[in-house]
Scaffold this motif. Structure first.
Motif, mmCIF file in Angstrom:
data_model
loop_
_atom_site.group_PDB
_atom_site.id
_atom_site.type_symbol
_atom_site.label_atom_id
_atom_site.label_comp_id
_atom_site.label_asym_id
_atom_site.label_seq_id
_atom_site.Cartn_x
_atom_site.Cartn_y
_atom_site.Cartn_z
ATOM 1 N N ARG A 323 0.828 -1.216 0.000
ATOM 2 C CA ARG A 323 0.000 0.000 0.000
ATOM 3 C C ARG A 323 0.854 1.253 0.000
ATOM 4 O O ARG A 323 0.414 2.318 -0.433
ATOM 5 C CB ARG A 323 -0.914 0.009 1.227
ATOM 6 N N TYR A 324 2.084 1.145 0.489
ATOM 7 C CA TYR A 324 2.922 2.326 0.648
ATOM 8 C C TYR A 324 3.926 2.481 -0.483
ATOM 9 O O TYR A 324 5.043 2.946 -0.288
ATOM 10 C CB TYR A 324 3.632 2.270 2.000
ATOM 11 N N ILE A 325 3.522 2.088 -1.680
ATOM 12 C CA ILE A 325 4.331 2.309 -2.878
ATOM 13 C C ILE A 325 3.670 3.387 -3.728
ATOM 14 O O ILE A 325 2.477 3.316 -4.023
ATOM 15 C CB ILE A 325 4.479 1.020 -3.710
ATOM 16 N N ASP A 326 4.463 4.380 -4.114
ATOM 17 C CA ASP A 326 3.985 5.447 -4.991
ATOM 18 C C ASP A 326 5.122 5.762 -5.966
ATOM 19 O O ASP A 326 6.073 6.461 -5.622
ATOM 20 C CB ASP A 326 3.600 6.672 -4.159
ATOM 21 N N VAL A 327 5.040 5.207 -7.171
ATOM 22 C CA VAL A 327 6.105 5.385 -8.173
ATOM 23 C C VAL A 327 5.574 6.232 -9.321
ATOM 24 O O VAL A 327 4.544 5.899 -9.931
ATOM 25 C CB VAL A 327 6.609 4.028 -8.698
ATOM 26 N N THR A 348 4.855 -7.842 -6.374
ATOM 27 C CA THR A 348 3.800 -7.732 -5.374
ATOM 28 C C THR A 348 3.288 -6.298 -5.271
ATOM 29 O O THR A 348 3.992 -5.410 -4.795
ATOM 30 C CB THR A 348 4.315 -8.182 -3.997
ATOM 31 N N VAL A 349 2.074 -6.067 -5.736
ATOM 32 C CA VAL A 349 1.440 -4.753 -5.600
ATOM 33 C C VAL A 349 0.026 -4.959 -5.067
ATOM 34 O O VAL A 349 -0.490 -6.075 -5.026
ATOM 35 C CB VAL A 349 1.396 -3.985 -6.943
ATOM 36 N N SER A 350 -0.600 -3.870 -4.666
ATOM 37 C CA SER A 350 -1.973 -3.929 -4.165
ATOM 38 C C SER A 350 -2.825 -2.922 -4.921
ATOM 39 O O SER A 350 -2.324 -2.140 -5.733
ATOM 40 C CB SER A 350 -2.007 -3.620 -2.665
ATOM 41 N N LYS A 351 -4.107 -2.912 -4.610
ATOM 42 C CA LYS A 351 -4.995 -1.936 -5.261
ATOM 43 C C LYS A 351 -4.657 -0.515 -4.841
ATOM 44 O O LYS A 351 -4.991 0.443 -5.538
ATOM 45 C CB LYS A 351 -6.456 -2.253 -4.935
ATOM 46 N N ASP A 352 -3.986 -0.361 -3.692
ATOM 47 C CA ASP A 352 -3.620 0.968 -3.207
ATOM 48 C C ASP A 352 -2.247 1.431 -3.691
ATOM 49 O O ASP A 352 -1.864 2.573 -3.464
ATOM 50 C CB ASP A 352 -3.638 0.983 -1.679
ATOM 51 N N THR A 353 -1.500 0.544 -4.332
ATOM 52 C CA THR A 353 -0.215 0.937 -4.906
ATOM 53 C C THR A 353 -0.464 1.988 -5.981
ATOM 54 O O THR A 353 -1.384 1.858 -6.795
ATOM 55 C CB THR A 353 0.487 -0.282 -5.525
ATOM 56 N N LYS A 354 0.381 3.032 -6.011
ATOM 57 C CA LYS A 354 0.248 4.086 -7.011
ATOM 58 C C LYS A 354 1.364 3.957 -8.038
ATOM 59 O O LYS A 354 2.537 3.946 -7.683
ATOM 60 C CB LYS A 354 0.295 5.460 -6.345
ATOM 61 N N LEU A 355 0.974 3.855 -9.313
ATOM 62 C CA LEU A 355 1.934 3.718 -10.404
ATOM 63 C C LEU A 355 1.530 4.656 -11.532
ATOM 64 O O LEU A 355 0.360 4.678 -11.942
ATOM 65 C CB LEU A 355 1.965 2.282 -10.926
#
Length: 499
Positions: A323-327, A348-355
């Protein structure tokens, strides 16, 4: 004739004063310590001390140095009796010499320390130092300027680095570390590590400004995985310089930090993101040709950039999750050179990952039959999450060989390359020539070492090309000489008018 003679005498007097001023400045700058007897000179505002070593109690340079003083090396020196602890504001001028630290010691900048290392020269430790070369405690400041060379020869102690920046749970302390553009750093383990202990989960109010040329056998810049998501998370500015890892990931965002990156980055993997906010505004990112056993992919090596998320490690649930990924990638050239390796790997990413990708050029390696691979590989574990929750994440860029190949989910469902491309892309898609171009990118590809746009971290703070102000006493001497020359000119003009 008498007037001309007087003017000649006055002119000679002015020249003599100027020569005296220059000589005085030279004496002030170099002191008069006998280098055959003394290794160091401590320069105060009112004079200087000649000393034999750095650390001896009461008689060493650190004991003599007061706030704002400069310690200048007069010869190569080796310290092996204790840590070199910096407790106040002090400058070490290497003066073309080498400071070697042996034994189980290193340089420690304490919470009250403000250390500047400058001049052309080397600071190194031995291969049995058992510590990082320089440790910066919470609240301290470290500046490395000019053509300083830092060499870490300690390869056995976990997380031993050229520079270790301690974690900080106290938001009231501000830690600052910066490197000039002509600095070089080499390390047999890591280059710079943020976070020194799993017991400290934060590195609040910590700013690291990277510049120069860095080479490490392991990570070049690493934020330890236990650094948690926080509003005062460390800020890592890598908007200038060259960063090369010989055997591992060059830039490793394991724990949470706010990164701005625009540099030349090379390694077995260029960038790995497991946690944090990462903004890539330009530069080049190149993964070496590394062995890939049976085509297996775990995202740990071989790719220009991997986005993996961070799962619990060894039962430590305090590690950040995806959740704490923002790329955000707004420019850059991403290249994987190995067989069956990709420019971008998404694990591994989630629906809250920002890409988000709005520009850049992405080129993967080739397969065993020499066919060009698409730019991106999405793991089975992340496929359904990506398809359902990351629509329109790509608004621009050039993807050599296509954006993504056929994608299979963990449940066995298969998406074609066309389906996934349509799902991920916002805007116009051009697939001519076997490449996928999104939007209308500018002609050409990003150049090596591009800098970010103004306001996105230019990495030019503390420009070492700007000379420091000369000493006030030196100014007075120069002005006195100039004043006498001016007086001579006025006298000559006035006398000429009278004649």
């Amino acid at each position: 004739e008498r007037f001309v003679k007087k003017m000649k005498n006055l002119k000679m007097f002015a020249i003599a004063v100027m020569a005296f001023a220059v000589m005085a400045m030279g004496v002030h700058a170099s002191g008069s310590c006998d280098a055959s007897r003394y290794k160091l000179m401590v320069t105060h505002s009112e004079g200087y001390d000649c000393v034999a070593n750095l650390t001896t109690a009461s008689t060493g340079a650190l004991a003599k140095a007061e706030k704002g003083d400069t310690i200048t090396l007069l010869d190569d020196i080796t310290e092996s009796s204790s840590d070199i602890t910096i407790n106040n504001k002090v400058t070490i001028d290497l003066n073309g010499k080498t400071l070697t630290i042996s034994g189980a010691y290193g340089i420690k900048v304490s919470a009250t320390g403000r250390l500047t290392i400058k001049g052309e020269g080397t600071v190194e430790n031995t291969d049995s130092a058992e510590k990082s070369l320089i440790t910066v405690e919470a609240g301290a400041t470290l500046k490395v300027e000019d053509s300083v060379n830092l060499v870490n020869n300690e390869a056995n102690k976990t997380d031993a680095a050229a520079v270790l920046v301690a974690g900080n749970a106290d938001a009231g302390k501000s830690t600052s570390v910066s490197f000039g553009k002509n600095v070089t750093v080499t390390s047999k383990l890591h280059g710079l590590v943020v976070g020194d202990s799993s017991a400290i989960r934060y590195a609040k109010n910590t700013k690291v400004e990277m510049n120069g040329t860095w080479e490490a056998d392991a990570y070049v810049v690493k934020v330890n995985g236990f650094i948690k998501n926080d509003s005062n998370a460390p800020v890592i500015d890598v908007t200038s310089g060259t960063y090369t890892s010989n055997n591992s990931t060059a830039l490793y965002a394991s724990g949470y930090a706010d990164w701005t990156i625009n540099a030349t980055v090379k390694g077995a993997q260029a960038v790995t993101v497991r946690s944090g906010k990462v903004s890539i505004t330009g530069g080049t990112y190149e993964a070496k040709d590394v062995a890939n056993t049976n085509g297996a992919h775990d995202g740990s090596t071989g790719h220009a950039i991997s986005i993996l998320g961070q799962e619990a490690v060894n039962g430590l649930s305090s590690y950040n999750d995806p959740r704490y990924i923002d790329v955000k990638i707004t420019d850059g050239t991403f290249t994987a050179n190995g067989e069956d390796e990709y420019a971008m790997y998404i694990g591994t990413v989630s629906k809250d990952t920002k890409l988000a990708i709005s520009k850049g050029t992405f080129t993967s390696g080739k397969d065993a039959d020499d066919n060009q691979l698409p730019a991106m590989l999405i793991s089975e574990k992340s496929a359904q999450v990506m398809f359902d929750n990351h629509k329109d994440m790509i608004s621009g860029g050039t993807f050599v060989g296509g954006l993504v190949g056929e994608v299979k989910t963990e449940e066995g469902k298969i998406y074609t390359a066309e389906e996934f491309t349509t799902n991920l892309v916002e805007g116009e898609v051009n697939t001519e020539g076997g490449n996928t171009t999104v939007g209308t990118p500018e002609e050409g590809t990003p150049g090596e070492g591009q800098t970010g746009t103004e306001g996105e971290g230019s990495g030019n703070q503390g420009n070492t090309d700007i000379p420091s102000n000369p000493n006030t006493n030196d100014n007075i001497l120069v002005y006195a000489g100039l004043g006498l020359i001016s007086l001579a000119t006025v006298t000559f003009t006035t006398r000429k008018r009278e004649d």
